[in-house]
Scaffold this motif. Structure first.
Motif, PDB file in Angstrom:
ATOM      1  N   TYR A   1      90.975  53.785  35.111  1.00  0.00           N
ATOM      2  CA  TYR A   1      90.801  53.926  33.663  1.00  0.00           C
ATOM      3  C   TYR A   1      90.416  52.574  33.054  1.00  0.00           C
ATOM      4  N   GLY A   2      91.095  51.532  33.504  1.00  0.00           N
ATOM      5  CA  GLY A   2      90.788  50.199  32.980  1.00  0.00           C
ATOM      6  C   GLY A   2      89.381  49.752  33.321  1.00  0.00           C
ATOM      7  N   ASN A   3      88.965  49.970  34.569  1.00  0.00           N
ATOM      8  CA  ASN A   3      87.613  49.577  34.972  1.00  0.00           C
ATOM      9  C   ASN A   3      86.542  50.345  34.207  1.00  0.00           C
ATOM     10  N   LEU A   4      86.758  51.648  34.016  1.00  0.00           N
ATOM     11  CA  LEU A   4      85.808  52.443  33.237  1.00  0.00           C
ATOM     12  C   LEU A   4      85.779  51.973  31.787  1.00  0.00           C
ATOM     13  N   GLY A   5      86.928  51.558  31.270  1.00  0.00           N
ATOM     14  CA  GLY A   5      86.962  51.024  29.920  1.00  0.00           C
ATOM     15  C   GLY A   5      86.098  49.788  29.773  1.00  0.00           C
ATOM     16  N   LEU A   6      86.102  48.927  30.788  1.00  0.00           N
ATOM     17  CA  LEU A   6      85.279  47.719  30.741  1.00  0.00           C
ATOM     18  C   LEU A   6      83.787  48.063  30.786  1.00  0.00           C
ATOM     19  N   VAL A   7      83.420  49.066  31.591  1.00  0.00           N
ATOM     20  CA  VAL A   7      82.020  49.496  31.633  1.00  0.00           C
ATOM     21  C   VAL A   7      81.586  50.016  30.269  1.00  0.00           C
ATOM     22  N   LEU A   8      82.411  50.886  29.664  1.00  0.00           N
ATOM     23  CA  LEU A   8      82.070  51.456  28.358  1.00  0.00           C
ATOM     24  C   LEU A   8      82.016  50.374  27.282  1.00  0.00           C
TER      25      LEU A   8
END
Length: 587
Positions: free
Chosen positions: A327-334
């Motif tokens: 979730y955290g990694n996807l948050g950084l991408v977004l």
């Protein structure tokens, strides 16, 4: 070619095994001359033992004369130190263990002589295979001993692909060219390392019998900034067995020091092991970390695909820890794409899991990420509160990397409020920790931030020096997001000096990178900066077009203060064709 060129001789020293790199050295100098240097009045001449004209006397003596006639010296090492240039006991023997060592010593003597032409020594190391590193032998050990002496001051570059060496060399040529344009290259180092000096004696410790203990000891050395020793231990751990945890941890270390190709190979190996064993948790770990490497390189689509694969597996396994990480990694991408609402949702999903599980490390990480979103939206008080919560946890955990990140974030908040002294203090705290850790991404960010402080104080030369240091590291890391910011900041310096053509070139380089990344905030900043350049040239229609593009992006992302700023510029243009006294939006 212009008739009056300043010629600089560049000597390359290396054992004979690095033929591909030596050919690349000559090719890079030739292309750089054609594409950049000659047009700016400079010509770099490659020099090496291949072109030794011959003569009477000891062959190494003739090569040494070539070194003394050079302005710059490139030392290139891999897994061999070389062989003595003369047999011990003969009249020609000078005590050197290799011709490369003798050439290096001659270069250091010239560099320390104020009256000599030698201006800089550039050390480059080619990455060594873990199997060989785990049992180095006399030749490689000599290289490692030398490398330990230069690691503290980051006076060297590493590469794991030939293109990495080419990029490092082009960056150094650019620095030498700028030195010429600034009145002549200055001597860079007054006290280069001594290759004959033995590294400090370390306490004798028994060789761990457990791979996990080897990895733990390696991490302790890495956190102390002892990167050569850390990698040697990681290599022994990886070679001792094919355990995915050791390989994964080594990959994390390689990513931290900027060797992305080798890091990617390690994470791909983790994925292979997960597929072979059917261990889904290993597979998820490999996908997740490979995604981080791809994101660092600017491949947001590839990164998102990896993180979603990992998330799907972790959801099937019911692994809350893995779900939280992804979730955290996807948050950084977004967040990089400018989807602040989507990014915040992802970060809050991770934070909820970390709070439920009591994962202090995860909570600290995502308080910081939420602070970044609040800062982007202009909520400095909310951002500061998040950063301080994160810092408090990191201090409790003794997480030096986390502390460095939050000191840097707090510096940005203080800078936005106009507290330059407070911001500088925070940036220097962060820089000290990142240098201790050998965390190149953090070092680059803090150089860039210190450049912003210096520019705000009117010290354009100091600011440019910081931005150039940041750019060199971001190029070394292959980190396009950082490079875009550096180019934008350099454009601001050139614009402040009145060099509108140079500023525009920098802004366009930055814009190209951010367009490739799909990073709307960066694109909006550069559109705004290009509009200011055109406005200064009285091209008000061109300025209006760029500012409208910037305004649309700022509205899309949701950055109200910048929306208001650009609306003010456009209103001034609509009211009067006179150019408003607008400031650049930065990089």
């Amino acid at each position: 070619m212009p008739k009056n060129l300043a010629a600089y001789n560049v000597f390359i020293a290396s054992p004979g095994e690095l033929n591909a790199e030596r050919r690349a050295f000559r090719d890079v100098l030739q292309k750089y001359n054609e594409q950049e240097a000659n047009a700016r009045g400079v010509h770099f001449i490659p020099v090496g033992w291949e072109v030794n004209p011959g003569g009477v006397g000891r062959p190494q003596r003739l090569i040494n004369e070539q070194v003394r006639a050079c302005d710059f010296f490139v030392l290139l090492l891999w897994d061999r130190w070389g062989t003595p240039p003369a047999d011990p006991g003969t009249d020609e023997y000078r005590g050197y263990t290799s011709g490369t060592e003798e050439e290096y010593n001659v270069a250091t003597e010239c560099l320390q002589d104020a009256g000599d032409d030698m201006r800089d020594i550039f050390c480059c190391f080619k990455a060594v295979d873990p199997k060989q590193l785990s049992d180095p032998g006399q030749q490689l050990q000599r290289v490692l001993n030398f490398k330990k002496q230069v690691e503290r001051d980051l006076l060297y570059r590493e590469f794991d692909e030939l293109d990495g060496f080419k990029d490092a060399l082009r960056t150094k040529l650019g620095a030498w060219l700028r030195g010429h344009e600034g009145g002549g290259p200055k001597k860079e180092h007054s006290t280069p390392p001594d290759p004959d000096a033995e590294p400090p004696a370390e306490p004798t410790q028994p060789e761990p019998t457990d791979t996990a203990e080897l990895v733990e000891r390696a991490q302790r050395h890495a956190d102390a900034g002892e990167l050569v020793e850390a990698e040697a231990l990681f290599a022994r751990a990886v070679v001792r067995g094919d355990g995915p945890d050791a390989i994964n941890t080594y990959g994390l270390f390689l990513r931290r020091i900027g060797r992305l190709a080798q890091a990617e190979a390690m994470f791909e190996r983790v994925i292979e092991l997960g597929e072979e064993s059917g261990d889904q948790s290993v597979l998820a770990m490999g996908y997740s970390n490979l995604g981080v490497v791809l994101q660092t390189r600017g491949d947001l689509g590839g990164a998102e695909a990896m993180h979603r694969k990992a998330l799907e597996i972790d959801e099937q396994l019911g692994s809350l820890e893995g779900m939280a990480i992804n979730y955290g990694n996807l948050g950084l991408v977004l967040q990089t794409r400018g989807d602040l609402d989507g990014a915040e949702a992802m970060h809050r999903r991770r934070l909820k899991i970390d709070e439920q599980s009591g994962s202090l490390e995860g909570m600290a990480n995502h308080y910081g990420n939420l602070g970044n979103i609040l800062k982007t939206r202009g909520d400095l008080d909310g951002a500061e509160a998040m950063y301080r919560r994160s810092l408090e946890i990191d201090e409790q955990l003794g997480s030096l990397e986390g502390m460095a990140i939050q000191y840097g974030n707090l510096g940005v908040v203080l800078s936005e409020r106009g507290d330059l002294d407070g911001a500088e203090a925070m940036y220097r705290k962060a820089l000290k920790l990142d240098e201790q850790l050998g965390r190149l991404e953090g070092i680059a960010s803090n150089y860039g931030n210190l450049g912003l402080v210096l520019r705000a104080r009117g010290d354009l030369d100091g600011a440019e020096a910081m931005y150039r240091k940041a750019l060199e590291l971001d190029e070394r890391l292959g980190r396009p997001e950082g490079m875009a910011s550096d180019y934008g900041n350099l454009g601001n310096v050139l614009k402040a000096r009145g060099d509108l053509d140079g500023a525009e070139a920098m802004y366009r380089k930055a814009l190209e990178l951010d367009e490739r990344l799909g990073r709307p905030e960066g694109m909006a900043n550069h559109y705004g900066s290009l509009g200011v350049v055109l406005q200064t040239r009285s091209d008000f229609d061109g300025a209006r077009d760029y500012w409208k593009q910037a305004l649309a992006l700022y509205r899309q992302i949701g950055i109200p203060d910048k929306v208001e700023m650009v609306q003010g510029w456009l209103a001034d243009l609509d009211a009067d064709d006179e150019a408003p006294g607008a400031a650049s939006t930065g990089g």
